[in-house]
Structures are given as C-alpha cells and as structure tokens.
Enzyme design. Structure first.
Site, PDB file in Angstrom:
ATOM      1  N   LYS A 178       0.868  -1.181   0.000  1.00 49.12           N
ATOM      2  CA  LYS A 178       0.000   0.000   0.000  1.00 49.12           C
ATOM      3  C   LYS A 178       0.904   1.230   0.000  1.00 49.12           C
ATOM      4  CE  LYS A 178      -2.002   2.802   2.733  1.00 49.12           C
ATOM      5  NZ  LYS A 178      -1.863   3.978   1.839  1.00 49.12           N
ATOM      6  N   GLU A 252       9.378   0.942  10.985  1.00 49.39           N
ATOM      7  CA  GLU A 252      10.441   1.933  10.730  1.00 49.39           C
ATOM      8  C   GLU A 252       9.788   3.298  10.870  1.00 49.39           C
ATOM      9  OE1 GLU A 252      13.626   1.688  10.104  1.00 49.39           O
ATOM     10  OE2 GLU A 252      13.780  -0.480   9.902  1.00 49.39           O
ATOM     11  N   CYS A 288      13.448  10.522   7.508  1.00 50.51           N
ATOM     12  CA  CYS A 288      13.486  10.101   8.910  1.00 50.51           C
ATOM     13  C   CYS A 288      14.884  10.278   9.484  1.00 50.51           C
ATOM     14  CB  CYS A 288      13.057   8.650   9.018  1.00 50.51           C
ATOM     15  SG  CYS A 288      14.059   7.556   7.988  1.00 50.51           S
ATOM     16  N   GLU A 387       9.316  15.434  15.718  1.00 47.24           N
ATOM     17  CA  GLU A 387       9.769  15.364  14.330  1.00 47.24           C
ATOM     18  C   GLU A 387       8.937  16.299  13.460  1.00 47.24           C
ATOM     19  OE1 GLU A 387       8.631  11.905  12.007  1.00 47.24           O
ATOM     20  OE2 GLU A 387      10.668  11.789  11.203  1.00 47.24           O
TER      21      GLU A 387
HETATM   22  P1  NAD Z   1       2.066   8.115   7.859  1.00 49.37           P
HETATM   23  O1  NAD Z   1       2.255   7.318   9.091  1.00 49.37           O
HETATM   24  O2  NAD Z   1       1.066   9.186   7.859  1.00 49.37           O
HETATM   25  O3  NAD Z   1       1.661   7.160   6.640  1.00 49.37           O
HETATM   26  C1  NAD Z   1       2.481   6.085   6.238  1.00 49.37           C
HETATM   27  C2  NAD Z   1       1.624   5.055   5.518  1.00 49.37           C
HETATM   28  O4  NAD Z   1       0.699   4.505   6.455  1.00 49.37           O
HETATM   29  C3  NAD Z   1       0.787   5.607   4.381  1.00 49.37           C
HETATM   30  O5  NAD Z   1       0.758   4.671   3.334  1.00 49.37           O
HETATM   31  C4  NAD Z   1      -0.586   5.773   5.025  1.00 49.37           C
HETATM   32  O6  NAD Z   1      -1.630   5.773   4.087  1.00 49.37           O
HETATM   33  C5  NAD Z   1      -0.623   4.560   5.928  1.00 49.37           C
HETATM   34  N1  NAD Z   1      -1.557   4.647   7.060  1.00 49.37           N
HETATM   35  C6  NAD Z   1      -2.027   5.754   7.699  1.00 49.37           C
HETATM   36  N2  NAD Z   1      -2.845   5.412   8.709  1.00 49.37           N
HETATM   37  C7  NAD Z   1      -2.906   4.053   8.727  1.00 49.37           C
HETATM   38  C8  NAD Z   1      -3.575   3.097   9.545  1.00 49.37           C
HETATM   39  N3  NAD Z   1      -4.363   3.456  10.556  1.00 49.37           N
HETATM   40  N4  NAD Z   1      -3.377   1.788   9.289  1.00 49.37           N
HETATM   41  C9  NAD Z   1      -2.574   1.377   8.291  1.00 49.37           C
HETATM   42  N5  NAD Z   1      -1.903   2.245   7.470  1.00 49.37           N
HETATM   43  C10 NAD Z   1      -2.072   3.557   7.682  1.00 49.37           C
HETATM   44  O7  NAD Z   1       3.520   8.664   7.458  1.00 49.37           O
HETATM   45  P2  NAD Z   1       3.902   9.644   6.251  1.00 49.37           P
HETATM   46  O8  NAD Z   1       3.410  11.006   6.574  1.00 49.37           O
HETATM   47  O9  NAD Z   1       3.509   9.032   4.949  1.00 49.37           O
HETATM   48  O10 NAD Z   1       5.492   9.575   6.347  1.00 49.37           O
HETATM   49  C11 NAD Z   1       6.252  10.328   7.230  1.00 49.37           C
HETATM   50  C12 NAD Z   1       6.736   9.498   8.395  1.00 49.37           C
HETATM   51  O11 NAD Z   1       7.439   8.343   7.938  1.00 49.37           O
HETATM   52  C13 NAD Z   1       7.732  10.255   9.256  1.00 49.37           C
HETATM   53  O12 NAD Z   1       7.430  10.076  10.610  1.00 49.37           O
HETATM   54  C14 NAD Z   1       9.061   9.599   8.913  1.00 49.37           C
HETATM   55  O13 NAD Z   1      10.055   9.721   9.898  1.00 49.37           O
HETATM   56  C15 NAD Z   1       8.645   8.192   8.677  1.00 49.37           C
HETATM   57  N6  NAD Z   1       9.657   7.462   7.907  1.00 49.37           N
HETATM   58  C16 NAD Z   1      10.442   6.552   8.560  1.00 49.37           C
HETATM   59  C17 NAD Z   1      11.440   5.882   7.856  1.00 49.37           C
HETATM   60  C18 NAD Z   1      12.332   4.867   8.532  1.00 49.37           C
HETATM   61  O14 NAD Z   1      12.957   4.081   7.828  1.00 49.37           O
HETATM   62  N7  NAD Z   1      12.441   4.848   9.847  1.00 49.37           N
HETATM   63  C19 NAD Z   1      11.632   6.147   6.500  1.00 49.37           C
HETATM   64  C20 NAD Z   1      10.809   7.090   5.893  1.00 49.37           C
HETATM   65  C21 NAD Z   1       9.825   7.740   6.598  1.00 49.37           C
END
Ligand code: NAD
Length: 485
Positions: A178, A252, A288, A387
């Site tokens: 997804k 992650e 991140c 963050e």
């Molecule tokens: P997000 O958590 O809003 O969304 C991530 C994904 O989860 C999307 O595909 C979203 O549609 C889905 N999602 C949202 N709610 C959900 C639920 N209740 N159940 C299942 N899936 C759901 O994050 P974002 O805004 O897309 O990305 C930014 C975040 O990602 C930041 O916190 C960043 O640090 C983190 N990130 C971490 C890493 C790592 O490797 N540690 C790498 C990249 C980004």
C-alpha cells in the site's frame, strides 16, 4: 511535460493485472510543485484487500517452492528493467513527490542496487543445525511467512516500493504494497515493470487511504507479516490492530536525530555536515534520518551558525524537475501547513527564525517552503522534541559534556545519532552513549549496502537493509528426529 505513465489510469494492480477498484473509486495524484492533478489511480477498499489477499495466498505456495536462484534471477531482471527505465521513473517520482530530480535519479539507482543485493542473499536464508547427542538430528528450517503486507510513506516512493518487494520476494512470499495516498504513482509503475516477470499474485499494489485500505491489510487474517514505514502514531495503531491476529510486525518510524559538533571540528566542515545531514537536496528534508537537531559546542557556535545560515540561504528553491534547483516543494498541502505551524509555534516558544520559515518570493503555487534555521532552541521546546519531517533545522548550544548527552538522548526517538570530532576517545565515548539504532561518526557517511537500519525507542521495531530484514520474512521451524524408532 509529458510523463509517459505506463500503468493504466484509474486502476490498481491485483493478481498480476491492472483493474479498477471493486467500488470504482479513484483518487487524485497531485503535483505538489503546481497543485495540478497528474493522474487518477484506483482507490482500494476492503474488498480489494480481500481480493489481493486471496490471489496472494494462492500464488505464495508455488512461489515459495521455487529455487531461490530462480527468484533471484527474476529480481535481478526487475533491477535491470528499473535501470533501463531510470530517466522516466525518476521524472515520475519527482512530479508526484516534489523530490529534487537529482534525488529521484539517486533513488532509482539505489532501488536497483537494493534489489540486487537482496537477490544475492537468497542462499543465506536456510536454517541451522543444532548440536545433538548420537542418534538425534536437530535442525531448523526457514519457511516463507506466506503473504506480506507492506505499508510505505510518501518520501521515497519508488525506492521504498522496490525495497518492499525485494526481501519478501526472495524468501518466497507474496507481497501486497500500500503506497502512500499522496505518492502512489511509482509503485504502480513498478508493478507495470513486473508484468510477464513475477507470477500473477506475487505482487499487488493497492493505493488507498491508511485508515481504510491500510487497516484492512493489517487486520486481514491471511496476511501474516506486516512491515510498516511511517509515523509513530500510525505505527502504534498498526501494532494494536495486528495484535488481534498475532501477526509479526516491524516498524520503521520517525526520528529527531542529533548532530553533535565538538569544539575541535572545523566550523565549515560542521556546517557542511549539518546541511548535508538534512537531506534537503534528496527529499526536501523529508527524511526520517534528517539531522534536525544540531548541538554545537559553545567555542565554535558563532562560526558554525553563521556558516549554516549562509548555506541554507544559498539553496535554490524551485520546481524540482530542474537540475539547477536544490530544494523542491513539500509533498502535500496538509503536510506543508503542518510544517509551517511547527515553525510558528517554535517562534512563539522563543526560537529565532534565522533564515527561511516562509514561502519563497515568486513561488505562489505549490508547497514550497524556504529551508529554515531556528536558533535559540532549548531542549524543552516542542521543536526540539517532535519530528517536523521538513526543511527545518534547530540549533542548540552546549558546553557541558554530560548535559549535552542528556539533550542528545532526551527525546522519545532513537533513530540516528551523529558525532563530529577527530578526538577518537570523545567520538567513541559519545557514540557508545547514544540511544539510537544507527550512530554515524564524522558523517554523514554513506552507509555501505547491508548496514542494518532501524530505530530504538519510539523510532521503531526491527531492522531493515541487511540479512536480518531478509530473515524476518521467514518463520523458523525446528525439526528434531531420532534415526530409529
Ligand atoms: P504516515 O504514518 O502518515 O503514513 C504512512 C503510511 O501509512 C501511508 O501509506 C498511510 O496511508 C498509511 N496509514 C495511515 N494510517 C494508517 C492506519 N491506521 N493503518 C494502516 N496504514 C495507515 O507517514 P507519512 O506522513 O507518509 O510519512 C512520514 C513518516 O514516515 C515520518 O514520521 C518519517 O520519519 C517516517 N519514515 C520513517 C522511515 C524509517 O525508515 N524509519 C523512513 C521514511 C519515513
């Protein structure tokens, strides 16, 4: 600019085929640089997750029964197709995400490399034999989990989608991806590249909302393993939802990564590291790993700050398709507004906006924000704790070593920590004191392929990018036998 999208419009990818979503619903993919709609893609709901899980469940056993060499060959061919199509794919990623084109090109290359690396690990995924008394044989087998759900964020759409396929596929699993609801194009284009290569059902790509399609994936009983990359609140929700079906979850999550500058460091080198560590020119600071807290020793504070501010001010912000621009727009409107509110609250808390903090002159459309440096930040402020995930760097001053360690470790995150000093003892002592999953000394330094990546504390559970990740898509079964009855 014509993008030459090959995945059909208004569709998603299930069972090796593009098709409309069960409900017929679609969602817009917006170009964050000009706020126009690039494309509509199919929007998955629960029925689509059911369908994808069903075909994945049917495809997984035969795929898992193949030799790992065969799966590796197919993955290497996918990497070759990515490289051959790099120019088109990087332009799509840039239009959809706003990432600077140089960053998107690097992401396509990194995606191909990651797939090839993982393909080579297939032969390392066997079990172990355990010392046993005469007449007894004790060993373990590693078998695929079956169907894996991978939920990915918006900041590296193609790279994360490619990584999402590689490790589960080499170990014989079927994968349902997804992509982020705001950057779904790359994963669908990647699916298009797998046509005629991966057996139908081994890969499905379901664009959709997190609460609906994401939750349906996490709750589906036949999807035994969930790997999530995204924010801490979503990670928590996923962990809770996965508990009902007792499935294996890796997370992650976010970071608030310190970059610690010791007084022996050349201020210019420290400033260059601070700017590079923010990942501005690869993902507009939406990483991140961004070093968003720079802790500078009192003795070099003024010089380092002057250099950082000058370097931030010199960055060219503009349409990310142009090689001449260093920084593009944030990925979507809600995120852009969030980041601006972070800066406003930091200013209200007493931080000084030394540069940036506003829309650049002449860019009235798109989610552009000038790279921002905040001074006078203290550890208790929200901006030092939470963050932001954007081009916003906070500078904190230190003089007492123990106090600096407390500040560096004093957030709920623990993803990366960075130490800059040529004093070996100080570097090692400080690195050893960091509660972070990845510690970089005198970086940013490119992590060699295979270096495990993952956070401590609220930054996540599990490791990616190495053999541990690949093994995490298997289940270990012990077999104990006597030679005779
Ligand atoms: P997000 O958590 O809003 O969304 C991530 C994904 O989860 C999307 O595909 C979203 O549609 C889905 N999602 C949202 N709610 C959900 C639920 N209740 N159940 C299942 N899936 C759901 O994050 P974002 O805004 O897309 O990305 C930014 C975040 O990602 C930041 O916190 C960043 O640090 C983190 N990130 C971490 C890493 C790592 O490797 N540690 C790498 C990249 C980004």
């Amino acid at each position: 600019m014509t993008l030459n999208l090959l995945a059909p419009e208004r569709q998603l990818f299930v069972g090796g085929q593009f098709r409309p979503s069960a409900s017929g619903r679609c969602m817009d993919c917006e170009n964050p640089a000009d706020e126009t709609v690039i494309r509509q893609v199919g929007m998955a709901g629960t029925a689509d997750v059911e369908a994808a899980a069903e075909v994945a469940g049917r495809a997984a056993p035969a795929w898992g029964d193949q030799s790992w060499e065969h799966r590796a060959e197919l993955l290497r061919e996918l990497a070759r197709r990515l490289r051959a199509d790099a120019d088109r794919l990087s332009r799509i990623d840039t239009e959809d995400s706003g990432n600077p084109i140089r960053g998107s090109r690097a992401d396509v290359a990194a995606a191909a490399k990651a797939i090839e690396y993982v393909a080579g690990l297939g032969g390392e995924c066997g079990g172990r034999s355990i010392p046993a008394p005469a007449g007894v044989l004790s060993f373990t087998r590693r078998v695929p989990c079956g169907v894996v759900g991978r939920i990915i964020p918006f900041n590296h759409p193609l790279l994360f989608a490619a990584q999402a396929i590689a490790a589960p596929a080499i170990t014989g699993n079927a994968v349902i991806i997804k992509p982020s609801d705001t950057t779904a194009l790359a994963a669908l284009e990647l699916a298009k590249l797998t046509e005629g290569l991966l057996p139908p059902g081994v890969l499905s790509v379901l664009p959709g909302s997190g609460p609906e399609a994401g939750t349906a994936i996490v709750r589906h009983p036949a999807i035994r393993r969930i790997a999530f990359t995204g924010s801490v609140p979503t990670g928590r929700a996923i962990l809770r939802a996965a508990a009902d079906n007792m499935k294996a979850v890796s997370l992650e999550l976010g970071g608030k990564n310190p970059l610690i500058c010791f007084p022996d460091i050349d201020p210019e080198a420290a400033a260059a590291a601070a700017v590079l560590g923010m990942n501005l020119t690869s993902s507009n600071g939406q990483s991140c790993q961004s070093t968003s807290r720079v802790l500078v020793h009192d003795q070099i504070y003024d010089e380092v700050v002057a250099q950082i501010v000058a370097r931030f001010a010199a960055l060219r912000v503009g349409p990310p398709q142009h090689d001449a621009n260093d920084v593009g727009p944030l990925a979507h409107r809600e995120h852009f507004e969030n980041v601006i509110r972070f800066v406003e609250r930091a200013a209200a808390d007493g931080a000084e906006v030394a540069v940036g903090g506003a829309r650049p002159d002449g860019l009235d459309k798109g989610y552009f924000l000038t790279p921002t440096v905040l001074l006078g930040v203290t550890p208790d402020m929200e901006i030092a704790q939470e963050e932001v995930f954007g081009p916003v760097l906070s500078v904190l001053r230190w003089s007492d070593y123990d106090e600096m360690l407390r500040i560096a470790n004093g957030t709920r995150y623990g993803l990366t920590a960075n130490v800059l000093t040529n004093d070996f003892g100080a570097a090692w002592r400080t690195a050893a004191a960091m509660r972070a999953g990845v510690v970089l000394i005198n970086g940013p330094v490119a992590k060699p392929t295979g270096t495990p990546f993952g956070g401590l504390k609220d930054s996540g559970l599990g490791k990616e990018n190495g053999i541990q990740e690949v093994l995490s898509y298997t289940e270990e079964i012990s077999v104990v036998a006597k030679f005779e009855m």
